[in-house]
Write an enzyme that holds these catalytic residues in place. Structure first.
Site, PDB file in Angstrom:
ATOM      1  N   GLU A   1     -17.018  54.417  47.179  1.00 41.23           N
ATOM      2  CA  GLU A   1     -15.738  54.020  46.609  1.00 41.23           C
ATOM      3  C   GLU A   1     -15.859  52.897  45.593  1.00 41.23           C
ATOM      4  OE1 GLU A   1     -12.661  53.303  49.451  1.00 41.23           O
ATOM      5  OE2 GLU A   1     -11.113  53.315  47.930  1.00 41.23           O
TER       6      GLU A   1
ATOM      7  N   HIS B   1       0.151  52.487  53.638  1.00 42.58           N
ATOM      8  CA  HIS B   1      -0.380  51.491  54.570  1.00 42.58           C
ATOM      9  C   HIS B   1       0.608  50.341  54.771  1.00 42.58           C
ATOM     10  CE1 HIS B   1      -4.903  52.680  53.929  1.00 42.58           C
ATOM     11  NE2 HIS B   1      -4.279  53.480  54.764  1.00 42.58           N
TER      12      HIS B   1
ATOM     13  N   LYS C   1     -12.422  66.937  48.990  1.00 39.46           N
ATOM     14  CA  LYS C   1     -12.871  65.625  49.438  1.00 39.46           C
ATOM     15  C   LYS C   1     -14.391  65.513  49.320  1.00 39.46           C
ATOM     16  CE  LYS C   1     -12.433  61.864  52.524  1.00 39.46           C
ATOM     17  NZ  LYS C   1     -11.695  61.199  53.590  1.00 39.46           N
TER      18      LYS C   1
ATOM     19  N   HIS D   1      -1.522  55.898  49.449  1.00 39.11           N
ATOM     20  CA  HIS D   1      -1.969  55.133  50.606  1.00 39.11           C
ATOM     21  C   HIS D   1      -1.641  53.643  50.544  1.00 39.11           C
ATOM     22  CE1 HIS D   1      -3.895  58.808  51.774  1.00 39.11           C
ATOM     23  NE2 HIS D   1      -4.487  58.261  52.816  1.00 39.11           N
TER      24      HIS D   1
ATOM     25  N   HIS E   1       0.543  58.029  60.181  1.00 39.02           N
ATOM     26  CA  HIS E   1      -0.164  57.840  58.916  1.00 39.02           C
ATOM     27  C   HIS E   1       0.246  58.856  57.841  1.00 39.02           C
ATOM     28  CE1 HIS E   1      -3.361  56.805  56.140  1.00 39.02           C
ATOM     29  NE2 HIS E   1      -3.800  58.044  56.165  1.00 39.02           N
TER      30      HIS E   1
ATOM     31  N   ARG F   1     -13.617  57.684  43.935  1.00 40.35           N
ATOM     32  CA  ARG F   1     -13.160  57.914  45.290  1.00 40.35           C
ATOM     33  C   ARG F   1     -11.824  57.249  45.581  1.00 40.35           C
ATOM     34  NH1 ARG F   1     -16.723  58.080  50.839  1.00 40.35           N
ATOM     35  NH2 ARG F   1     -14.954  58.328  52.230  1.00 40.35           N
TER      36      ARG F   1
ATOM     37  N   GLU G   1      -1.853  65.179  53.636  1.00 40.83           N
ATOM     38  CA  GLU G   1      -3.167  64.966  52.997  1.00 40.83           C
ATOM     39  C   GLU G   1      -3.632  66.234  52.265  1.00 40.83           C
ATOM     40  OE1 GLU G   1      -4.768  62.060  52.842  1.00 40.83           O
ATOM     41  OE2 GLU G   1      -3.976  60.845  54.484  1.00 40.83           O
TER      42      GLU G   1
ATOM     43  N   ASN H   1      -6.908  57.585  47.622  1.00 41.52           N
ATOM     44  CA  ASN H   1      -5.893  56.681  48.164  1.00 41.52           C
ATOM     45  C   ASN H   1      -4.506  56.919  47.575  1.00 41.52           C
ATOM     46  OD1 ASN H   1      -7.602  55.237  49.933  1.00 41.52           O
ATOM     47  ND2 ASN H   1      -8.464  54.162  48.175  1.00 41.52           N
TER      48      ASN H   1
ATOM     49  N   LYS I   1     -16.214  57.381  55.943  1.00 48.43           N
ATOM     50  CA  LYS I   1     -15.501  56.117  56.148  1.00 48.43           C
ATOM     51  C   LYS I   1     -15.150  55.987  57.614  1.00 48.43           C
ATOM     52  CE  LYS I   1     -13.025  54.890  51.931  1.00 48.43           C
ATOM     53  NZ  LYS I   1     -11.682  54.539  51.437  1.00 48.43           N
TER      54      LYS I   1
ATOM     55  N   ARG J   1     -28.063  50.013  64.926  1.00 46.53           N
ATOM     56  CA  ARG J   1     -27.925  49.981  63.455  1.00 46.53           C
ATOM     57  C   ARG J   1     -27.850  51.380  62.859  1.00 46.53           C
ATOM     58  NH1 ARG J   1     -32.018  45.953  63.919  1.00 46.53           N
ATOM     59  NH2 ARG J   1     -31.065  43.893  64.089  1.00 46.53           N
TER      60      ARG J   1
END
Lengths: 376, 376
Positions: free
Chosen positions: B244, B259, B234, B255, B274, B248, B193, B252, B151, B129
């Protein structure tokens, strides 16, 4: 409408700041699930995960209740049993939830016992990096223990619950009416965790259990009281130490030995279920504490007597099919996650309701103790 | 010893209360990894995860550096490529980490690009965990984007990064020396990016990039400056909105379209990686913003011109092998996780460095726009 059912209801609040949530405890909560969920999570859609044992009994009433409240739902039924806490079924649940287009504001529901709760909570915690989650525990064990506190996970070949996340539910609906359909063995297994709260730090509660356990087992008033006290006890510990950096470890009383026994019996529920492992583990923890001159042997005998009264196994001898050698048990204990830099961490006790975290227990003492207790 | 290498080093702090951490940026950090880790995480053991492309170049130097600092380590080498972000490989990594008896105080290290970082971070986030985690990003994309912010995740057949957790690293070592071994195509993809941070809210940085990109590509002083500025940008966003829930989402930019294009090309890196998807996506986001009368078409042309200058693809035409019908792209856009209760959420812009979250974009407008832009 105020029914006798709702009159008997109790609410326990788990206080975790903005992640606080309610545990509702009482009869009839599956039938009123739609109303309870609808009142709290407006406009959400639901993915229900359950298992083959629970589905025939409660899936239809639960879905009807959602439909009556105008809540859209899909469901996924998994095989019953500890082996379901696997990567394979985690993948199945994630896929079903994503396939149903459950978004972050929607909710994933675990309708079942500890296995379904742990697996489904893990899936809810990782789908879209965290979706809303509702527990509808249908076993006593899940109602008093696993559905509260946000621990989720699956098993690994290296041990139980070694993979998972902390993911708090948004709501827990503990319908005490469903407990009447549990087998006596399953009810007893859950009772071991109830007794544990007394043994950790509530000697008066343990004494109350010694007097009232028959009423708890037969479904009287004491049952709801015992469940609410247990949930409150767990909620207090979780609120104080959500991530198990200290105090929360006390909840593992009996669990290090218990997990080792579960591993040694290959999680075969025909031989040993979790609560039975915990019952034996708690007796062993008290006996070991007495052996280390921390507690009186009388306390260990008292714990053993009470758990035996309710019909729980209280020694390794009681496990059918025999156990592997002591060295194999030690291996499992060392791999248990409550190990820090190689030293053994156990929850030991100074007496009934006086448990504490002992983080430097010599492995040699544990080995000698197990050799004495191990059936030949 | 102060070497020219350490003199050129920059440190960016990600400020997240007790989970704050440093990003070290500069040449020679793999060679000094043992010292940097040893100074921060006393007495920890390490499980390194890397891939078949990175291992021959950097695994041995990294392990030597750990050994020199007296840090025990095991390593796991995975196949390279986006398909490694799967449940199957997640299971492999968890199993390897648990098999190596990595405990909560030990650390899991991702030595590689974004795929290895995302997968390994996810594994670190769920083993026991949550275990400690160190990022050693070896691609420009990973250094300026995926290694910062916590992330983590894997892909699902329903879309990219749909399963994962937020799990912050304890340390990021961005060795800028390794970027010289990247292919020009991979470097460009990471550069998309870098440019994104200018386009989000730093018009001066974008203008600086237009002037200095050649020096960044050739490995001059501007490279470390561009990476540090990107990491700081960032880090600022992540510190303000770790989970997010708002700001945040600006990260994206480009993105959602990106995506969808990656999904449409089945994550086949021979066709689209990407960063290329993001480059095309950012141009589309600026063009769509102009079409919605939010921004000037001149800004869209300026973005297109700069990304084209550095050699990035700037339109769907540029993707080899053709694209599926627009309806399939729309399907992927709707399933993208940045969707709230069925409405489409996009990052749009009012001009260079003036991006904002638009959470009620009509699907019909997006569809018409894509039909105009889609190659026949």
């Amino acid at each position: 409408m105020t029914s006798p059912a709702s009159a008997a209801r109790r609410t326990v609040r788990v206080d975790l700041g903005e992640r606080s949530y309610d545990i509702l405890i009482g009869p009839g909560l599956i039938a009123s699930a739609g109303a309870e969920i609808g009142a709290r999570l407006k406009g959400c859609r639901i993915a229900v995960v359950t298992d083959e044992h629970v589905a025939p009994l409660y899936l239809e009433p639960f879905l009807s209740s959602l439909a009556d409240a105008g809540i859209e739902a899909v469901s996924q039924v998994l095989p019953a049993g500890e082996k379901t806490k696997s990567f394979e079924h985690l993948m199945t649940v994630c896929d079903a939830v994503l396939g149903a287009r459950i978004e972050r504001g929607d909710a994933v529901v675990a309708l079942g016992g500890g296995v379904i709760g742990d697996l489904t909570g893990f899936a809810a915690g990782i789908v879209r990096r965290g979706s809303r989650f509702i527990q509808v525990p249908t076993s006593l064990l899940a109602q008093v223990d696993s559905s509260v506190g946000g621990k989720t996970g699956i098993n690994s070949r290296h041990g139980k619950n070694l993979i998972g996340v902390f993911h708090q539910p948004d709501l827990v609906l503990a319908d005490t009416g469903v407990l009447d359909t549990l087998s006596p063995r399953e009810f007893r297994a859950g009772y071991a965790e109830v007794a544990k709260y007394g043994l950790i730090d509530k000697p008066d509660f343990f004494a109350w259990l010694e007097k009232n356990w028959r009423d708890i087992f037969s479904g009287g008033e004491a049952r709801i009281e015992a469940i609410a006290t247990s949930c409150q006890a767990k909620a207090d510990v979780v609120a104080a130490d959500e991530r198990e950096t200290g105090l929360r470890a006390l909840l593992n009383l009996g669990h290090t030995f218990g997990h080792a026994l579960e591993a040694a019996t290959e999680y075969d529920s025909a031989r040993l279920v979790h609560g039975e492992g915990v019952a034996i583990g708690m007796v062993l923890a008290h006996q070991f504490s007495a052996r280390m001159n921390l507690a009186s042997p009388d306390d260990a005998r008292r714990v053993e007597a009470h758990l035996k009264d309710v019909g729980l196994p209280v020694s390794m001898d009681a496990i059918p099919g025999g156990l592997p050698p002591v060295e194999v048990l030690m291996e499992a204990i060392a791999q248990d996650k409550k190990v820090k830099s190689g030293r053994l961490t156990f929850i030991l006790t100074r007496g009934i309701g006086q448990s504490f975290v002992a983080d430097d227990v010599p492995a040699s003492e544990v080995l000698s103790f197990l050799k004495e207790k191990h059936p030949r």
